[in-house]
Design a protein around this motif. Structure first.
Motif, mmCIF file in Angstrom:
data_model
loop_
_atom_site.group_PDB
_atom_site.id
_atom_site.type_symbol
_atom_site.label_atom_id
_atom_site.label_comp_id
_atom_site.label_asym_id
_atom_site.label_seq_id
_atom_site.Cartn_x
_atom_site.Cartn_y
_atom_site.Cartn_z
ATOM 1 N N ASP A 193 -7.041 8.465 10.564
ATOM 2 C CA ASP A 193 -5.951 9.297 11.054
ATOM 3 C C ASP A 193 -6.045 10.708 10.466
ATOM 4 O O ASP A 193 -5.791 11.703 11.152
ATOM 5 C CB ASP A 193 -4.609 8.657 10.680
ATOM 6 C CG ASP A 193 -3.424 9.390 11.295
ATOM 7 O OD1 ASP A 193 -3.523 9.791 12.479
ATOM 8 O OD2 ASP A 193 -2.426 9.580 10.592
ATOM 9 N N MET A 194 -6.459 10.791 9.159
ATOM 10 C CA MET A 194 -6.534 12.081 8.491
ATOM 11 C C MET A 194 -7.645 12.958 9.061
ATOM 12 O O MET A 194 -7.454 14.144 9.323
ATOM 13 C CB MET A 194 -6.756 11.865 6.989
ATOM 14 C CG MET A 194 -6.786 13.139 6.160
ATOM 15 S SD MET A 194 -7.138 12.773 4.408
ATOM 16 C CE MET A 194 -5.840 11.599 4.032
ATOM 17 N N ALA A 209 -6.346 -0.621 4.938
ATOM 18 C CA ALA A 209 -5.279 0.374 5.106
ATOM 19 C C ALA A 209 -5.797 1.770 4.790
ATOM 20 O O ALA A 209 -5.439 2.755 5.447
ATOM 21 C CB ALA A 209 -4.098 0.025 4.198
ATOM 22 N N ALA A 210 -6.674 1.868 3.773
ATOM 23 C CA ALA A 210 -7.238 3.171 3.424
ATOM 24 C C ALA A 210 -8.112 3.709 4.544
ATOM 25 O O ALA A 210 -8.135 4.914 4.810
ATOM 26 C CB ALA A 210 -8.041 3.055 2.133
ATOM 27 N N TYR A 215 0.853 -1.189 0.000
ATOM 28 C CA TYR A 215 0.000 0.000 0.000
ATOM 29 C C TYR A 215 0.889 1.241 0.000
ATOM 30 O O TYR A 215 0.887 2.055 0.911
ATOM 31 C CB TYR A 215 -0.920 -0.021 1.222
ATOM 32 C CG TYR A 215 -1.937 1.113 1.246
ATOM 33 C CD1 TYR A 215 -2.855 1.265 0.220
ATOM 34 C CD2 TYR A 215 -1.971 2.014 2.306
ATOM 35 C CE1 TYR A 215 -3.778 2.285 0.235
ATOM 36 C CE2 TYR A 215 -2.899 3.045 2.334
ATOM 37 C CZ TYR A 215 -3.798 3.176 1.291
ATOM 38 O OH TYR A 215 -4.714 4.192 1.315
ATOM 39 N N LYS A 236 -8.886 7.071 -2.365
ATOM 40 C CA LYS A 236 -7.435 7.066 -2.546
ATOM 41 C C LYS A 236 -7.078 7.501 -3.961
ATOM 42 O O LYS A 236 -6.108 8.244 -4.184
ATOM 43 C CB LYS A 236 -6.874 5.668 -2.270
ATOM 44 C CG LYS A 236 -5.361 5.608 -2.270
ATOM 45 C CD LYS A 236 -4.759 6.486 -1.178
ATOM 46 C CE LYS A 236 -3.242 6.408 -1.155
ATOM 47 N NZ LYS A 236 -2.656 7.305 -0.144
ATOM 48 N N GLU A 251 -5.888 5.108 7.242
ATOM 49 C CA GLU A 251 -5.372 6.397 6.784
ATOM 50 C C GLU A 251 -6.458 7.466 6.896
ATOM 51 O O GLU A 251 -6.200 8.606 7.315
ATOM 52 C CB GLU A 251 -4.904 6.263 5.335
ATOM 53 C CG GLU A 251 -4.227 7.498 4.769
ATOM 54 C CD GLU A 251 -3.747 7.278 3.343
ATOM 55 O OE1 GLU A 251 -2.565 7.536 3.071
ATOM 56 O OE2 GLU A 251 -4.546 6.829 2.498
ATOM 57 N N TYR A 252 -7.683 7.103 6.550
ATOM 58 C CA TYR A 252 -8.815 8.025 6.611
ATOM 59 C C TYR A 252 -9.093 8.451 8.063
ATOM 60 O O TYR A 252 -9.285 9.632 8.352
ATOM 61 C CB TYR A 252 -10.037 7.337 6.023
ATOM 62 C CG TYR A 252 -11.314 8.148 6.086
ATOM 63 C CD1 TYR A 252 -11.640 9.055 5.091
ATOM 64 C CD2 TYR A 252 -12.202 7.981 7.143
ATOM 65 C CE1 TYR A 252 -12.813 9.791 5.143
ATOM 66 C CE2 TYR A 252 -13.379 8.711 7.208
ATOM 67 C CZ TYR A 252 -13.674 9.606 6.207
ATOM 68 O OH TYR A 252 -14.831 10.332 6.276
#
Length: 316
Positions: free
Chosen positions: A85-86, A78-79, A55, A121, A82-83
């Protein structure tokens, strides 16, 4: 103006191969192209003969025109991390959620969210800038097959019952805006066979109903007949002159007995019928009024060299 190229097609039509060739074709004159897959099959790694893609964006090829092709395998879990955390700054807490299986649980009970994460993504990569310019000149998405492409791209509808407001809804609205804009084109890969063509026709209708823009219909694995129209007509009607077939076999130093001549005539009849059906299906595609691109059949299978050959065909 198009910078995001979504490639779909019925399974078995060579969709992933065409997406890879398109990325190579776009990698011209120093351009940077990102090739993305979202189905977890690692098909791109197999095509380019590289280790399984993580990734993270990784350079996998240099295009015929000297540009660079990067690849990314988007993983929904994984996305999502990431989302989170963002937008929610969970950081290490998000990794804990992953360990207890919460991430997989969320994307399972809300499949629409999974598609938002996958397309999100791609949305981010298409818009990302580096050193004052776009990070990628073009993004090619190896998308799900035609049977699922409308649902996959219709992210607004998929999250309608999940989020009326908030970051998820805003993200879906932004993604949908990009997909419907001038920078996006959806390309459909088909064979000249009944089922792939019908799925292509249905997909075009459904995609256009969502105000999504069709790029090209890519007819893959095209085989050109060595026979002229007169010979094809005679063969289809089983009226080939057998004496002429026997003469031709003898001239080639081949057996010309009745059984061999009859078998050749039967083979030619089957070939003529197939050509006729292919022409009918091509007519159905042409009736759409879209740009149509043909890619020839590569009989020896697909390797890296064949990908470059297909890229040159697409460029031409």
């Amino acid at each position: 103006m198009a910078r995001l190229h979504v490639v779909t097609g019925k399974g078995g039509t060579g969709k992933t191969t065409v997406a890879a060739a398109m990325a190579l074709a776009l990698a011209d004159e120093g351009r940077r192209v990102l090739l993305v897959e979202v189905e977890g099959r690692q098909g791109l790694a197999q095509l380019f003969d590289v280790p399984p893609l993580p990734y993270v964006e990784r350079k996998i090829a240099v295009g015929p025109g000297g540009g660079e092709v990067f690849a990314l395998a988007v993983d929904a879990e994984a996305a999502l991390l990431e989302y989170l955390d963002m937008f929610y700054h969970l950081g290490r807490a998000g990794k804990v959620l992953d360990k207890v299986g919460a991430v997989d649980f969320v994307t399972t009970i809300a499949p629409g969210l999974r598609d938002v994460l996958l397309t999100g993504k791609v949305y981010e990569a298409t818009r990302r800038k580096a050193h004052g310019r776009l990070a990628y000149d073009a993004v090619v998405l190896d998308a799900p097959p035609t049977g699922r492409i409308t649902r996959f791209l219709n992210v607004n509808h998929e999250v309608a019952g999940l989020a009326k407001v908030g970051p998820i809804r805003n993200q879906a609205d932004s993604i949908m805006g990009m997909l419907r804009s001038d920078i996006t084109r959806v390309h459909l890969v088909t064979l000249l066979e009944e089922m792939p063509v019908q799925e292509t026709l249905d997909a075009v209708e459904h995609l256009e109903a969502l105000d999504l823009r069709i790029g090209s219909i890519i007819v893959n694995m095209v085989r050109h007949s060595p026979l002229d129209d007169e010979a094809l007509t005679l063969a289809a009607k089983e009226k080939l002159p057998l004496a002429e077939l026997a003469k031709g076999l003898k001239a080639a130093g081949l057996p010309a007995d009745k059984a061999t001549v009859a078998a050749l005539a039967a083979e030619t009849h089957d070939h003529a019928v197939r050509v006729g059906l292919e022409r009918e299906n091509r007519g159905r595609i042409d009736a759409l009024g879209k740009d149509v691109v043909e890619l020839g059949l590569i009989a020896d299978g697909i390797d890296t060299g064949a990908l470059f050959d297909l890229a040159e065909e697409l460029t031409a």
